[in-house]
Design a protein around this motif. Structure first.
Motif, PDB file in Angstrom:
ATOM      1  N   GLU B 159      36.399  62.065  88.528  1.00 42.62           N
ATOM      2  CA  GLU B 159      35.073  62.661  88.385  1.00 42.62           C
ATOM      3  C   GLU B 159      33.979  61.661  88.770  1.00 42.62           C
ATOM      4  OE1 GLU B 159      34.639  64.822  84.709  1.00 42.62           O
ATOM      5  OE2 GLU B 159      32.454  64.655  84.872  1.00 42.62           O
ATOM      6  N   GLU B 160      34.105  60.437  88.278  1.00 43.95           N
ATOM      7  CA  GLU B 160      33.082  59.414  88.547  1.00 43.95           C
ATOM      8  C   GLU B 160      32.929  59.131  90.042  1.00 43.95           C
ATOM      9  OE1 GLU B 160      33.487  56.827  84.418  1.00 43.95           O
ATOM     10  OE2 GLU B 160      33.957  55.870  86.344  1.00 43.95           O
ATOM     11  N   HIS B 161      34.059  59.141  90.756  1.00 42.45           N
ATOM     12  CA  HIS B 161      34.022  58.787  92.174  1.00 42.45           C
ATOM     13  C   HIS B 161      33.982  60.000  93.102  1.00 42.45           C
ATOM     14  CE1 HIS B 161      35.559  55.044  90.342  1.00 42.45           C
ATOM     15  NE2 HIS B 161      34.914  54.451  91.329  1.00 42.45           N
ATOM     16  N   GLY B 162      33.987  61.169  92.516  1.00 45.96           N
ATOM     17  CA  GLY B 162      33.915  62.382  93.322  1.00 45.96           C
ATOM     18  C   GLY B 162      35.191  62.663  94.108  1.00 45.96           C
ATOM     19  N   TRP B 163      36.294  62.173  93.643  1.00 44.99           N
ATOM     20  CA  TRP B 163      37.572  62.470  94.320  1.00 44.99           C
ATOM     21  C   TRP B 163      38.090  63.809  93.825  1.00 44.99           C
ATOM     22  CZ3 TRP B 163      39.044  57.130  92.147  1.00 44.99           C
ATOM     23  CH2 TRP B 163      38.483  56.125  92.956  1.00 44.99           C
ATOM     24  N   SER B 164      38.817  64.496  94.694  1.00 41.93           N
ATOM     25  CA  SER B 164      39.403  65.772  94.245  1.00 41.93           C
ATOM     26  C   SER B 164      40.912  65.754  94.484  1.00 41.93           C
ATOM     27  CB  SER B 164      38.764  66.944  94.991  1.00 41.93           C
ATOM     28  OG  SER B 164      38.809  66.698  96.371  1.00 41.93           O
ATOM     29  N   ILE B 165      41.577  66.650  93.798  1.00 44.26           N
ATOM     30  CA  ILE B 165      43.046  66.715  93.904  1.00 44.26           C
ATOM     31  C   ILE B 165      43.430  67.053  95.338  1.00 44.26           C
ATOM     32  CG2 ILE B 165      45.072  68.010  93.162  1.00 44.26           C
ATOM     33  CD1 ILE B 165      43.663  68.353  90.434  1.00 44.26           C
ATOM     34  N   CYS B 176      43.829  56.857  99.586  1.00 45.73           N
ATOM     35  CA  CYS B 176      44.206  55.500  99.170  1.00 45.73           C
ATOM     36  C   CYS B 176      43.140  54.470  99.553  1.00 45.73           C
ATOM     37  CB  CYS B 176      45.555  55.125  99.775  1.00 45.73           C
ATOM     38  SG  CYS B 176      46.893  56.128  99.121  1.00 45.73           S
ATOM     39  N   GLY B 177      42.567  54.626 100.743  1.00 43.11           N
ATOM     40  CA  GLY B 177      41.556  53.663 101.181  1.00 43.11           C
ATOM     41  C   GLY B 177      40.354  53.609 100.247  1.00 43.11           C
ATOM     42  N   PRO B 178      39.689  54.763 100.018  1.00 43.02           N
ATOM     43  CA  PRO B 178      38.530  54.760  99.116  1.00 43.02           C
ATOM     44  C   PRO B 178      38.862  54.273  97.698  1.00 43.02           C
ATOM     45  CG  PRO B 178      38.643  56.818 100.338  1.00 43.02           C
ATOM     46  CD  PRO B 178      39.874  56.070 100.672  1.00 43.02           C
ATOM     47  N   ILE B 179      40.023  54.631  97.207  1.00 41.53           N
ATOM     48  CA  ILE B 179      40.379  54.199  95.840  1.00 41.53           C
ATOM     49  C   ILE B 179      40.532  52.681  95.812  1.00 41.53           C
ATOM     50  CG2 ILE B 179      42.142  54.332  94.036  1.00 41.53           C
ATOM     51  CD1 ILE B 179      42.681  57.225  94.880  1.00 41.53           C
ATOM     52  N   GLN B 180      41.158  52.149  96.854  1.00 41.81           N
ATOM     53  CA  GLN B 180      41.324  50.689  96.927  1.00 41.81           C
ATOM     54  C   GLN B 180      39.959  50.004  97.020  1.00 41.81           C
ATOM     55  OE1 GLN B 180      43.692  49.283 100.169  1.00 41.81           O
ATOM     56  NE2 GLN B 180      45.175  48.333  98.787  1.00 41.81           N
ATOM     57  N   GLU B 181      39.067  50.597  97.815  1.00 40.57           N
ATOM     58  CA  GLU B 181      37.721  50.016  97.965  1.00 40.57           C
ATOM     59  C   GLU B 181      36.969  50.018  96.640  1.00 40.57           C
ATOM     60  OE1 GLU B 181      35.902  52.208 101.141  1.00 40.57           O
ATOM     61  OE2 GLU B 181      37.459  51.539 102.546  1.00 40.57           O
ATOM     62  N   ALA B 182      37.331  50.966  95.771  1.00 36.23           N
ATOM     63  CA  ALA B 182      36.685  51.022  94.453  1.00 36.23           C
ATOM     64  C   ALA B 182      37.300  50.002  93.497  1.00 36.23           C
ATOM     65  CB  ALA B 182      36.815  52.431  93.881  1.00 36.23           C
ATOM     66  N   GLY B 183      38.210  49.189  93.996  1.00 38.84           N
ATOM     67  CA  GLY B 183      38.833  48.149  93.165  1.00 38.84           C
ATOM     68  C   GLY B 183      39.943  48.660  92.281  1.00 38.84           C
ATOM     69  N   LEU B 184      40.494  49.801  92.640  1.00 40.95           N
ATOM     70  CA  LEU B 184      41.552  50.399  91.809  1.00 40.95           C
ATOM     71  C   LEU B 184      42.858  50.508  92.594  1.00 40.95           C
ATOM     72  CD1 LEU B 184      39.340  53.295  90.444  1.00 40.95           C
ATOM     73  CD2 LEU B 184      40.267  51.438  89.042  1.00 40.95           C
ATOM     74  N   ILE B 185      43.910  50.670  91.843  1.00 39.69           N
ATOM     75  CA  ILE B 185      45.218  50.911  92.470  1.00 39.69           C
ATOM     76  C   ILE B 185      45.320  52.410  92.722  1.00 39.69           C
ATOM     77  CG2 ILE B 185      47.713  50.812  92.121  1.00 39.69           C
ATOM     78  CD1 ILE B 185      47.033  48.494  90.060  1.00 39.69           C
ATOM     79  N   PRO B 186      45.563  52.846  93.959  1.00 33.44           N
ATOM     80  CA  PRO B 186      45.642  54.300  94.195  1.00 33.44           C
ATOM     81  C   PRO B 186      46.790  54.957  93.431  1.00 33.44           C
ATOM     82  CG  PRO B 186      45.282  53.120  96.251  1.00 33.44           C
ATOM     83  CD  PRO B 186      45.558  52.077  95.212  1.00 33.44           C
ATOM     84  N   LEU B 187      48.018  54.499  93.679  1.00 29.53           N
ATOM     85  CA  LEU B 187      49.189  55.076  93.003  1.00 29.53           C
ATOM     86  C   LEU B 187      49.911  53.958  92.248  1.00 29.53           C
ATOM     87  CD1 LEU B 187      50.481  57.248  95.958  1.00 29.53           C
ATOM     88  CD2 LEU B 187      50.054  58.185  93.684  1.00 29.53           C
ATOM     89  N   GLY B 265      43.423  52.550  82.887  1.00 31.05           N
ATOM     90  CA  GLY B 265      42.375  52.902  83.848  1.00 31.05           C
ATOM     91  C   GLY B 265      42.296  51.981  85.050  1.00 31.05           C
ATOM     92  N   SER B 266      43.355  51.176  85.287  1.00 30.08           N
ATOM     93  CA  SER B 266      43.349  50.305  86.468  1.00 30.08           C
ATOM     94  C   SER B 266      43.896  51.012  87.697  1.00 30.08           C
ATOM     95  CB  SER B 266      44.198  49.060  86.214  1.00 30.08           C
ATOM     96  OG  SER B 266      43.696  48.356  85.116  1.00 30.08           O
ATOM     97  N   ALA B 267      44.560  52.125  87.474  1.00 33.68           N
ATOM     98  CA  ALA B 267      45.131  52.892  88.588  1.00 33.68           C
ATOM     99  C   ALA B 267      44.630  54.325  88.503  1.00 33.68           C
ATOM    100  CB  ALA B 267      46.651  52.860  88.537  1.00 33.68           C
ATOM    101  N   ALA B 268      44.427  54.944  89.652  1.00 33.76           N
ATOM    102  CA  ALA B 268      43.888  56.304  89.671  1.00 33.76           C
ATOM    103  C   ALA B 268      44.970  57.357  89.465  1.00 33.76           C
ATOM    104  CB  ALA B 268      43.179  56.551  91.002  1.00 33.76           C
ATOM    105  N   MET B 269      46.189  57.082  89.977  1.00 36.30           N
ATOM    106  CA  MET B 269      47.261  58.084  89.904  1.00 36.30           C
ATOM    107  C   MET B 269      48.588  57.415  89.552  1.00 36.30           C
ATOM    108  SD  MET B 269      46.368  60.360  93.310  1.00 36.30           S
ATOM    109  CE  MET B 269      45.860  59.033  94.368  1.00 36.30           C
ATOM    110  N   LEU B 270      49.458  58.201  88.971  1.00 39.46           N
ATOM    111  CA  LEU B 270      50.802  57.704  88.644  1.00 39.46           C
ATOM    112  C   LEU B 270      51.813  58.800  88.953  1.00 39.46           C
ATOM    113  CD1 LEU B 270      52.804  55.688  87.231  1.00 39.46           C
ATOM    114  CD2 LEU B 270      52.311  56.905  85.118  1.00 39.46           C
ATOM    115  N   PRO B 271      52.649  58.618  89.970  1.00 37.37           N
ATOM    116  CA  PRO B 271      53.678  59.632  90.222  1.00 37.37           C
ATOM    117  C   PRO B 271      54.840  59.435  89.245  1.00 37.37           C
ATOM    118  CG  PRO B 271      53.774  57.898  91.898  1.00 37.37           C
ATOM    119  CD  PRO B 271      52.718  57.499  90.920  1.00 37.37           C
ATOM    120  N   SER B 272      55.067  60.415  88.399  1.00 32.32           N
ATOM    121  CA  SER B 272      56.164  60.308  87.426  1.00 32.32           C
ATOM    122  C   SER B 272      56.436  61.676  86.811  1.00 32.32           C
ATOM    123  CB  SER B 272      55.808  59.276  86.342  1.00 32.32           C
ATOM    124  OG  SER B 272      56.970  58.941  85.617  1.00 32.32           O
ATOM    125  N   GLY B 273      57.157  61.698  85.682  1.00 30.88           N
ATOM    126  CA  GLY B 273      57.620  62.974  85.145  1.00 30.88           C
ATOM    127  C   GLY B 273      57.092  63.291  83.764  1.00 30.88           C
TER     128      GLY B 273
END
Lengths: 315, 433
Positions: B159-165, B176-187, B265-273
């Motif tokens: 929400e803060e960065h305006g990213w959508s699913i 991945c690029g924009p998330i990395q630029e925001a200083g976060l781990i994309p996945l 909150g250091s990563a934006a997404m986590l692929p898991s179950g």
């Protein structure tokens, strides 16, 4: 009167035969049986827990047993043929040999140098002995956890130090790096083991003949010459024992690898023991696992025998 | 004198023993049958103890003794324990052919075909789960804890960065690029423990080839050595790291550390179950608001939910009290327990549970809804239904791709070789029947 016998001459007369020879036989039997009787309990334990499983392992290695089925089909030497054609076995063996090459001599040499330094009268001897020996008493799981943390790619102290001194490009995920993982684990293994060599050698140094040292000193030998030509030869039996022990350990190394990388990444840290475990317990190939176990046993025996024979011949 | 004292002492003790034997003891109830029960719930051990205690309290004739193991420990000891006759009566185990299948073929498990019909389990449990625990025509397990895999995301960061699913694979990679630029781990994908790569392969393959074809591949009918497999491997194991979607040294970071990075909150997404629902919805563990989406469409193909059975209940064929075991098993899959699985263990049982009046975390409600509505059309969590040798190739080869020592083409060929070997050994379950 005497009559000839295969063993020489024995006197005639039934009394001699009845009264003298059986008593002698009984004594002889007692002399031989009594020690056997004392050894028997230990022998039984050995047979039950070492020989019987060993014989069973040989048998399993000739079957296709999956570790669960009650039926074990005899397949002759098929597992052995498969083993010699298995590239992962050769890769694991190569890792074992690297472990042995670097991991046998290094802890003995470090232990010898440190023991000699402490023995030479340095202050705080008990403190050093305690510090050096501490990793030895730690469980392998604890050693694995400690080094897992030391090597941690995100906050491990090794990478932190490297980054702090401007060596960011050297910092890496040590245990996840195909080229470095084995050596990283080897270092952890050495750390956990050299204290054992140190303590054994320090104890052996207490038995050194100081008169020989004094004589060498009077003859003008320096401290290194005294160490090399007087101390080391007197430690030879202990050094042989330690080296043989470490050599066998190099073929059997398992726990520290199992708790840290489980042989990964991509088999980079697989050794014969971890590969055997995986075959027997993960892939349900207990028969093949037994074959790999035989390989480890034979290699350990041959290496130890060769080393000890060469050492004795040298002496 | 001493001798007399000694004699008196011995006589006195003997008399005391004889008297003790003659004194009538308090009347006790009928002796209880003891069942040894091994599970894999060490993380929620207190809750499991409470569930078992509830059953024991309700019983006059059965006493369940619970022991908890980690998955690895269970796999290490179960075969030896069962073979030596010292194992549990009932235990929780992977139902795949490389696990329960091996035990079933060795005659170490009790067939449950009759129990299914007599106890009415066939009306209660999702029918598709039976095929996953059927070996040589007999059902050996009762599924429990359904799960599926997708992508958890941090709703606050989105929400803060305006990213959508993302709706397509390309959109995901482009994020991945924009998330990395925001200083976060994309996945926050990590492969320090190697098994997470199994799941990633599953989610990509489900979307790439679809449920029906994947069913045939798992059953050994269609080949794994195919350009589609190569492309699926290429997409996740080569393209994503190349696009900077993962953290540095992700293949040396443990699963738990990756999870912690996402939870904090250091990563934006986590692929898991969905086994992470408890960890991600309990505010004691995660304060960030977490949402969930399925891996987006690949090449315009429909999204297939990669799901399956976590594990299931199996009964030892050597159990001396099979009736008592089945009674306890019936309790474990009862309606009453269904609610407990959801509310106390935060797990999704393999049968419908009425959750209308329950106050549940949003993630869990989502999981229950998806499983309830898509149970029949769900794809596969591949590692659960393939033989152990196939999983070993996944374990070694995906790590090798990350290390740059194998190509997707080589790995696809290795997967098919492992499947051929398993077919020859009779270890493959035909899921098309």
């Amino acid at each position: 009167m005497c009559r000839p016998s295969p063993g020489g001459f024995i006197p005639d007369g039934p009394e001699w035969i009845v009264t003298v020879r059986p008593r002698s036989l009984r004594r002889s039997w007692r002399r031989q049986a009594l020690p056997l009787l004392f050894v028997l309990p230990a022998l039984l334990v050995y047979a039950l827990f070492i020989l019987w499983p060993f014989v069973n392992t040989i048998y399993f290695s000739l079957t296709d047993w999956d570790g669960a089925q009650p039926v074990k089909n005899f397949i002759g030497l098929a597992n052995y043929r498969e083993m010699f054609a298995d590239p992962l076995m050769w890769l694991s063996l190569r890792h074992n040999l690297i472990w042995i090459a670097l991991g046998t001599l290094t802890p003995v040499v470090i232990g010898l140098v440190l023991a000699n330094l402490v023995w030479s009268g340095v202050k705080g001897r008990i403190l050093f002995r305690t510090i050096y020996f501490m990793p030895v008493v730690m469980a392998s799981v604890v050693v694995g956890i400690i080094w897992h943390w030391i090597y941690h790619p995100l906050f491990g102290p090794i990478n932190e130090v490297l980054r702090a001194v401007g060596l960011e490009e050297v910092a890496r995920g040590w245990l996840g790096d195909y080229d470095w993982a084995l050596y990283a684990l080897l270092l952890a293994g050495l750390w956990a083991y050299f204290g054992f060599c140190f303590v054994i050698l320090l104890a052996a140094l207490q038995g050194i003949d100081m008169e020989l040292h004094d004589a060498a000193m009077i003859d003008g030998a320096g401290s290194f010459k005294r160490f090399w030509h007087v101390t080391v030869p007197q430690l030879a039996p202990v050094l042989t024992m330690l080296t043989a022990f470490t050599l066998i350990g190099g073929f059997n190394v398992f726990d520290i690898i199992f708790v840290t990388t489980r042989g990964g990444p991509a088999n980079a840290t697989d050794v014969l023991a971890t590969y055997t475990y995986r075959q027997a317990f993960t892939l349900n190939e207990a028969g093949y696992g037994a074959t790999l176990t035989m390989m480890i046993t034979v290699l350990s025996l041959v290496a130890s025998y060769t080393f000890i024979t060469l050492r004795e011949r040298g002496q | 004198m001493k001798r007399y004292l000694w004699l008196l002492t011995v006589l006195g003790m003997t008399a005391a023993l004889l008297l003790a034997a003659c004194v009538p003891v308090a009347e006790e109830g009928p002796e209880k049958v003891e069942i040894l029960f091994w599970d894999q719930f060490p993380d929620v051990s207190d809750q499991m103890d409470a569930l078992v205690a509830r059953f024991n309290d309700s019983q006059d004739g059965i006493e369940v003794v619970r022991e908890s193991y980690t998955t690895e420990a269970m796999r290490d000891v179960i075969r030896t324990a069962l073979s030596s006759g010292t194992g549990p009566d009932l235990f929780y185990y992977d139902l795949g052919p490389g696990f329960a299948g091996v035990l079933a073929q060795a005659g170490l498990l009790l067939p449950l075909d009759e129990a299914y019909t007599e106890q009415g389990w066939d009306q209660r449990i999702y029918p598709w789960t039976l095929a996953r625990s059927t070996f040589d025509g007999h059902v050996y397990g009762v599924a429990n804890e359904l799960e599926f895999i997708g992508v958890f995301y941090n709703m606050r960061l989105f929400e803060e960065h305006g990213w959508s699913i993302p709706n397509t694979w390309e959109e995901l990679v482009a994020m991945c690029g924009p998330i990395q630029e925001a200083g976060l781990i994309p996945l926050a994908f990590t492969n320090g423990s190697s098994w997470p790569s199994y799941h990633m392969f599953s989610i990509v393959m489900n979307n790439k080839v679809g449920r029906d074809r994947l069913t045939r591949m798992i059953s050994g009918i269609d080949s794994w050595d195919h350009p589609d497999t190569v492309d699926a491997i290429q997409k996740f194991f080569v393209d994503l790291p190349a696009a900077g979607c993962f953290m540095d040294d992700f293949d040396a970071v443990s699963y738990d550390d990756g999870l912690a990075l996402f939870q904090t909150g250091s990563a934006a997404m986590l692929p898991s179950g969905t086994w992470l629902v408890e960890a991600l919805s309990n505010p004691d563990y995660t304060t960030e608001p977490i949402g969930f989406f399925f891996l987006p469409s690949i090449d315009g193909n429909p999204v297939v939910v990669p799901g399956g059975i976590g594990s299931g209940w199996v009964v030892s064929s050597a159990s001396e009290h099979p009736d008592a075991v089945l009674e306890f098993l019936d309790y474990l899959i009862s309606d009453e327990m269904g609610t407990s699985w959801v509310t106390e263990i935060n797990a999704v049982p393999a049968y419908p549970v009425d959750t209308a009046d329950l106050d549940l975390p949003a993630l869990l409600v989502l999981a229950l809804d998806i499983i309830g509505s898509q149970a029949e059309s769900m794809g596969y969590n591949i590692d659960v239904v393939v033989p152990a040798g196939f999983n070993q190739v996944q374990w070694d080869s995906f790590a090798a791709i990350f290390q740059g020592i194998k190509t997707p083409e080589e790995v696809a060929a290795e997967l098919q070789a492992a499947m051929d070997e398993a077919i020859a050994a009779g270890e493959v379950v035909n899921l098309t029947e």
